[in-house]
Design an enzyme around this catalytic site. Sequence first.
Site, PDB file in Angstrom:
ATOM      1  N   SER A  12       0.916  -1.200   0.144  1.00 20.16           N
ATOM      2  CA  SER A  12      -0.204   0.059   0.061  1.00 20.16           C
ATOM      3  C   SER A  12       0.762   1.367   0.127  1.00 20.16           C
ATOM      4  O   SER A  12       0.455   2.336  -0.362  1.00 20.16           O
ATOM      5  CB  SER A  12      -0.914  -0.086   1.098  1.00 20.16           C
ATOM      6  OG  SER A  12      -0.173   0.033   2.432  1.00 20.16           O
ATOM      7  N   GLU A 155       5.016   5.569  11.019  1.00 19.02           N
ATOM      8  CA  GLU A 155       5.222   6.231   9.938  1.00 19.02           C
ATOM      9  C   GLU A 155       5.505   7.817  10.266  1.00 19.02           C
ATOM     10  O   GLU A 155       6.428   8.251   9.779  1.00 19.02           O
ATOM     11  CB  GLU A 155       4.035   6.314   9.080  1.00 19.02           C
ATOM     12  CG  GLU A 155       3.991   5.200   7.876  1.00 19.02           C
ATOM     13  CD  GLU A 155       2.496   5.265   7.294  1.00 19.02           C
ATOM     14  OE1 GLU A 155       1.617   6.244   7.275  1.00 19.02           O
ATOM     15  OE2 GLU A 155       2.333   4.177   6.848  1.00 19.02           O
ATOM     16  N   CYS A 187       1.882  -6.936   9.924  1.00 16.33           N
ATOM     17  CA  CYS A 187       1.873  -5.739   9.398  1.00 16.33           C
ATOM     18  C   CYS A 187       3.222  -5.471   8.878  1.00 16.33           C
ATOM     19  O   CYS A 187       4.137  -5.797   9.559  1.00 16.33           O
ATOM     20  CB  CYS A 187       1.348  -4.846  10.104  1.00 16.33           C
ATOM     21  SG  CYS A 187       1.237  -3.120   9.369  1.00 16.33           S
ATOM     22  N   HIS A 189       4.772  -2.818   8.684  1.00 14.34           N
ATOM     23  CA  HIS A 189       5.455  -1.815   9.476  1.00 14.34           C
ATOM     24  C   HIS A 189       6.043  -2.341  10.904  1.00 14.34           C
ATOM     25  O   HIS A 189       6.984  -1.698  11.443  1.00 14.34           O
ATOM     26  CB  HIS A 189       4.551  -0.765  10.038  1.00 14.34           C
ATOM     27  CG  HIS A 189       4.054   0.193   8.790  1.00 14.34           C
ATOM     28  ND1 HIS A 189       3.558  -0.373   7.496  1.00 14.34           N
ATOM     29  CD2 HIS A 189       3.892   1.574   8.790  1.00 14.34           C
ATOM     30  CE1 HIS A 189       3.230   0.745   6.819  1.00 14.34           C
ATOM     31  NE2 HIS A 189       3.350   1.749   7.537  1.00 14.34           N
TER      32      HIS A 189
END
Length: 268
Positions: A12, A155, A187, A189
């Site tokens: 994404s 992020e 995930c 991240h």
Amino acid sequence: MNSSAPIGIFDSGIGGLTVAYAVTKLLPNENIIYFGDTAHLPYGDKSAAAIQAYSIKICNVLLQQKCKVILIACNSASAAAFELVKEYVGSKAKVINVIDPIIEYISDNYADKTIGLIGTKQTVNSNIYRKKTDLLGKNIVLKSLATPLLAPMIEEGFFNHTISESIITEYLQNSTLDGIEALILGCTHYPLIKEQIDNYYKGKVSVLDTSEIVAKFLYKYLSENHLLHEMNAYIRHFYVSDYTQSFETSTKIFFGEQIRLEHYPLWE
Ligand code: DGL
């Protein structure tokens, strides 16, 4: 399929660079085409239908580049779009997601155990990990918790930080995760907060870094199918559907070094 063809990796956004990084460490000679759909992130809160539509568009780009493998580096897209993408791509490329390698890993290592999973709402609500775990028939109990604050927090650069510590602690204290012996970081991240999660559990729970497990799965597939790129030279492109300087700066968080992003609009 040609061994010198590139490996296509998509996500994404730029979080999937954690998977791309693990792949480049294990397979340094491979040509890589990375596609981050920064125009549409986050996928974690999107409907399955929207993620499927974006994923097909991205696959068209990767197929045009003649990728030998398409690796869906995003958990949310792996949950929502893997079956569709596999059907769409057919025999043109091998499609790998980030979920099946973990399922294989827990099947080999955690029979009769209780395992936790954290990920986006899309990943957790899809129930895909539970369905696949149940199909193993290995008496593995899976306890899942959506942890939607973690990806935006990372992020913004909040990891190894007091703010991230309180958010992580709040989530991991949730009684849903009581009694687990391992935790799947579901995930892109989360490898960035693995150390903080390890510190929370103090060695009592094994924290599974999925990016490394996925890279090993890919390596095994390529070597078993004589598709390893043996030449000591590689080409890498990192495309994004929306370019900002901030995305480019953040690549350092996920890839360990800043990389140059190339703008590749998905929609005309
Ligand atoms: N790449 C997504 C995942 O692994 C996290 C970020 C997003 O929600 O788009 O689920």
